[in-house]
Structures are given as structure tokens and as C-alpha cells.
Design a protein around this motif. Structure first.
Motif, PDB file in Angstrom:
ATOM      1  N   VAL A 167       1.036  -1.158   0.071  1.00 48.02           N
ATOM      2  CA  VAL A 167      -0.052   0.026  -0.102  1.00 48.02           C
ATOM      3  C   VAL A 167       0.956   1.145   0.007  1.00 48.02           C
ATOM      4  CG1 VAL A 167      -1.663   1.277   1.430  1.00 48.02           C
ATOM      5  CG2 VAL A 167      -1.693  -1.143   1.058  1.00 48.02           C
ATOM      6  N   VAL A 168       0.600   2.238  -0.955  1.00 49.11           N
ATOM      7  CA  VAL A 168       1.603   3.310  -1.009  1.00 49.11           C
ATOM      8  C   VAL A 168       0.857   4.387  -1.878  1.00 49.11           C
ATOM      9  CG1 VAL A 168       2.713   2.575  -3.233  1.00 49.11           C
ATOM     10  CG2 VAL A 168       3.688   4.351  -1.879  1.00 49.11           C
ATOM     11  N   ASP A 169       0.625   5.642  -1.053  1.00 52.10           N
ATOM     12  CA  ASP A 169      -0.016   6.674  -1.915  1.00 52.10           C
ATOM     13  C   ASP A 169      -1.510   6.353  -2.049  1.00 52.10           C
ATOM     14  OD1 ASP A 169       2.142   8.389  -1.837  1.00 52.10           O
ATOM     15  OD2 ASP A 169       2.837   7.762  -3.636  1.00 52.10           O
ATOM     16  N   GLY A 170      -2.139   5.720  -1.073  1.00 51.37           N
ATOM     17  CA  GLY A 170      -3.580   5.389  -1.324  1.00 51.37           C
ATOM     18  C   GLY A 170      -3.726   4.173  -2.354  1.00 51.37           C
ATOM     19  N   ARG A 171      -3.007   3.411  -2.920  1.00 54.18           N
ATOM     20  CA  ARG A 171      -3.209   2.396  -3.804  1.00 54.18           C
ATOM     21  C   ARG A 171      -2.597   1.014  -3.225  1.00 54.18           C
ATOM     22  NH1 ARG A 171       0.701   3.081  -8.205  1.00 54.18           N
ATOM     23  NH2 ARG A 171       1.952   4.310  -6.486  1.00 54.18           N
ATOM     24  N   ASP A 206      10.425   3.100   4.162  1.00 56.71           N
ATOM     25  CA  ASP A 206      10.504   4.467   3.702  1.00 56.71           C
ATOM     26  C   ASP A 206      11.431   4.815   2.486  1.00 56.71           C
ATOM     27  OD1 ASP A 206       9.992   7.469   3.985  1.00 56.71           O
ATOM     28  OD2 ASP A 206      12.028   7.428   4.677  1.00 56.71           O
ATOM     29  N   ALA A 207      10.993   5.827   1.736  1.00 55.28           N
ATOM     30  CA  ALA A 207      11.870   5.804   0.533  1.00 55.28           C
ATOM     31  C   ALA A 207      12.021   7.316   0.405  1.00 55.28           C
ATOM     32  CB  ALA A 207      11.041   5.221  -0.811  1.00 55.28           C
ATOM     33  N   PHE A 208      13.207   7.537   0.340  1.00 57.21           N
ATOM     34  CA  PHE A 208      13.610   8.985  -0.012  1.00 57.21           C
ATOM     35  C   PHE A 208      12.939   9.971   0.786  1.00 57.21           C
ATOM     36  CE2 PHE A 208      13.539   6.609  -4.219  1.00 57.21           C
ATOM     37  CZ  PHE A 208      14.971   6.370  -4.306  1.00 57.21           C
ATOM     38  N   GLY A 209      13.063   9.682   2.260  1.00 57.50           N
ATOM     39  CA  GLY A 209      12.512  10.715   3.192  1.00 57.50           C
ATOM     40  C   GLY A 209      11.214  11.143   2.995  1.00 57.50           C
ATOM     41  N   ALA A 210      10.403  10.186   2.541  1.00 53.26           N
ATOM     42  CA  ALA A 210       8.770  10.861   2.349  1.00 53.26           C
ATOM     43  C   ALA A 210       8.506  11.025   4.097  1.00 53.26           C
ATOM     44  CB  ALA A 210       8.069   9.802   1.610  1.00 53.26           C
ATOM     45  N   GLU A 211       8.308   9.910   4.787  1.00 59.40           N
ATOM     46  CA  GLU A 211       7.780  10.081   6.078  1.00 59.40           C
ATOM     47  C   GLU A 211       6.616  10.121   6.052  1.00 59.40           C
ATOM     48  OE1 GLU A 211      10.875  11.826   9.085  1.00 59.40           O
ATOM     49  OE2 GLU A 211      12.335  11.864   7.723  1.00 59.40           O
ATOM     50  N   GLU A 212       5.777   9.843   5.072  1.00 54.46           N
ATOM     51  CA  GLU A 212       4.375   9.964   5.222  1.00 54.46           C
ATOM     52  C   GLU A 212       3.609   8.945   4.688  1.00 54.46           C
ATOM     53  OE1 GLU A 212       3.154  13.629   2.915  1.00 54.46           O
ATOM     54  OE2 GLU A 212       3.790  14.793   4.181  1.00 54.46           O
ATOM     55  N   GLY A 213       2.516   8.393   5.559  1.00 52.91           N
ATOM     56  CA  GLY A 213       1.958   7.020   4.812  1.00 52.91           C
ATOM     57  C   GLY A 213       2.258   6.086   5.643  1.00 52.91           C
TER      58      GLY A 213
END
Length: 266
Positions: free
Chosen positions: A79-83, A141-148
Motif C-alpha cells: 500500500v503506497v499513496d492510497g493504492r 520509507d523511500a527518499f525521506g517521504a515520512e508520510e503514509g
């Protein structure tokens, strides 16, 4: 000291003690099944590269085995970015210590927090007389997104993290809510094990599997005392029995698992 309590291998008391110890060891070991879903890296950076490989096995992590036979998972995805993306086609069967297990490879395409999950096929455990299904997830976590990182998959039993499940130092506390069908589960049992990879020998059986319970709001907390991977398994009883390989109707143990990694502070 009465003769009955002296060390005597021929004594019936000695035989009883040996049998009791063996039974306790078996029951303790049987209760510590953990579905592993371990990524090669939990924080992807430009320096680390975008490839993430997974070790997917059913085992006793603190005792470093044995690895139990694992059938093909029912579901594997992210699950990533709501998908919610199906990754079942990426599963690769393998053999570990003579037992079936799986691996998988994934290439991160964009910044984000990737919630990987696996739903294993039901596992029959004769020692406990139950079918086991442990819905398991881990966050990368990928590339410092730190969201989701707190996104929920919608699994029948699931741990919703209250602590960001990466970038954790040794000694940090991990907190989460145990949910069943989306609702908090008060006073649920949560088993905790360290993935020792054979580096640690527990001084006694209770040290192998730590046990905490959720509070009235379904929240638990555990402070992780050593660097490495920690598994949290929230266990509940299934609503309906299942038919085991012997054709009998048996209870079901459902687990919501989550893996988190700690590192020592330099």
C-alpha cells in the motif's frame, strides 16, 4: 532432604520432572510462531539504491528456527499513496533449512512510505490443535517521504502503528493499536520476539517471547532493548473454525503482525 526429592534418575519424581520440562518447552515453543516479512532495507536513500528484497518465512525468530513449511501466500502486496498493489507475481519459492519459504524483489520508483504485507495460507499446528493465519506487514520509507507509514491495509487483524515504524533507536518504545475488522481490540495479547539470527541464547523460556496486553483502547507499548528486527504479534481467536488437513473442524488463531527495526545510536 527426603529421598524422593534427591537427584535419582530412577525415581518416578525425576521422570515426571523430565516429562514436565519437555512438555513446557514444547508448549512454549509452539506458542511462538511468527510470520517473517523482512526487507533488505527499511529506509531507501539515493546511496542505498532502490532495490528491496524480502525474506518471507514462518519460524521462531528468537530461537532462530526451526523454519516451518510454508505454502504459497494467499496475498502479497504493498500500500503506497492510497493504492493497494498486488505483488503476488513477484513471489519466488525457496528452501530454508529444508522447509519451503519465499523471497521477493521490489524496485522503489518514487518517494513514499511503502506498507508491504503478506497473508499466508492457513498453517495447521498439531501441537496446539489450531489453524494459524498471521497477517503480517512492514513499512519501508523511500527518499525521506515520512508520510503514509500509518496507512492501514484493511487486514482482518492489523496493528495500526502509533510510533513511526522506522528510524528507531535502540531503547525507543513502539506503540500501536490492535484492530480487528477496523475496530480496536481491548486487552488483546501481543507477543513480542527479537529476530536473533542465533546470536542470543535466552536464560529461560519466558525470555524467548515477551508478552504485553493492549489497554481498554486497544493500545500497547514495548521498549526494544537491542538493535535489530522486532516482531509484534497481536493474537485473537477466529470467529469460525476451519477444517484441518485431517478433515476435522478446529479453532483458528488469527494474528496481526508488524516488524520494526532499531539501530544503536553512534
Amino acid at each position: 532432604m527426603p529421598d524422593a526429592f534427591r537427584f535419582n534418575p530412577k525415581s518416578p519424581f525425576f521422570s515426571f520432572a523430565i516429562a514436565l520440562s519437555a512438555g513446557l518447552a514444547l508448549s512454549g515453543s509452539a506458542s511462538a510462531h511468527f510470520q517473517e516479512l523482512i526487507p533488505s532495507q527499511d529506509i531507501v536513500t539515493p546511496e542505498s539504491g532502490t532495490a528491496v528484497s524480502f525474506d518471507i518465512r514462518f519460524t521462531h525468530p528468537m530461537e532462530n528456527g526451526p523454519v516451518m513449511e510454508m505454502a504459497a501466500p494467499t496475498r502479497f502486496g504493498v500500500v503506497v499513496d492510497g493504492r493497494n498493489i498486488d505483488l503476488a507475481a513477484s513471489l519466488k519459492p525457496c528452501t530454508i533449512d529444508g522447509a519451503s519459504a519465499f523471497g521477493a524483489d521490489y524496485s522503489v520508483k518514487a518517494p513514499g512510505d511503502y506498507v508491504f504485507y503478506v497473508e499466508p495460507a492457513p498453517y495447521w499446528e498439531p501441537a496446539e490443535g489450531v489453524m494459524i493465519i498471521h497477517y503480517t506487514k512492514v513499512v519501508v520509507d523511500a527518499f525521506g517521504a515520512e508520510e503514509g507509514w500509518d496507512a492501514e491495509v484493511g487486514l482482518p487483524v492489523e496493528i495500526a502503528p502509533l510510533t513511526r515504524p522506522y528510524g528507531l533507536w535502540t531503547g525507543n518504545a513502539f506503540r500501536g493499536i490492535v484492530k480487528r475488522d477496523g475496530q480496536p481490540v481491548p486487552f488483546a495479547t501481543v507477543e513480542v520476539e527479537y529476530r536473533s539470527e542465533g546470536r542470543i541464547e535466552a536464560p529461560a523460556e519466558p525470555f524467548v517471547t515477551q508478552v504485553v496486553k493492549t489497554d481498554a483502547a486497544g493500545v500497547f507499548s514495548y521498549v526494544m532493548p537491542k538493535a535489530g528486527w522486532w516482531g509484534f504479534a497481536a493474537l485473537v481467536e477466529g470467529d469460525k473454525p476451519m477444517i484441518n488437513p485431517e478433515g476435522r473442524s478446529v479453532p483458528v488463531e488469527l494474528g496481526g503482525l508488524m516488524w520494526v527495526r532499531t539501530q544503536d545510536m553512534p
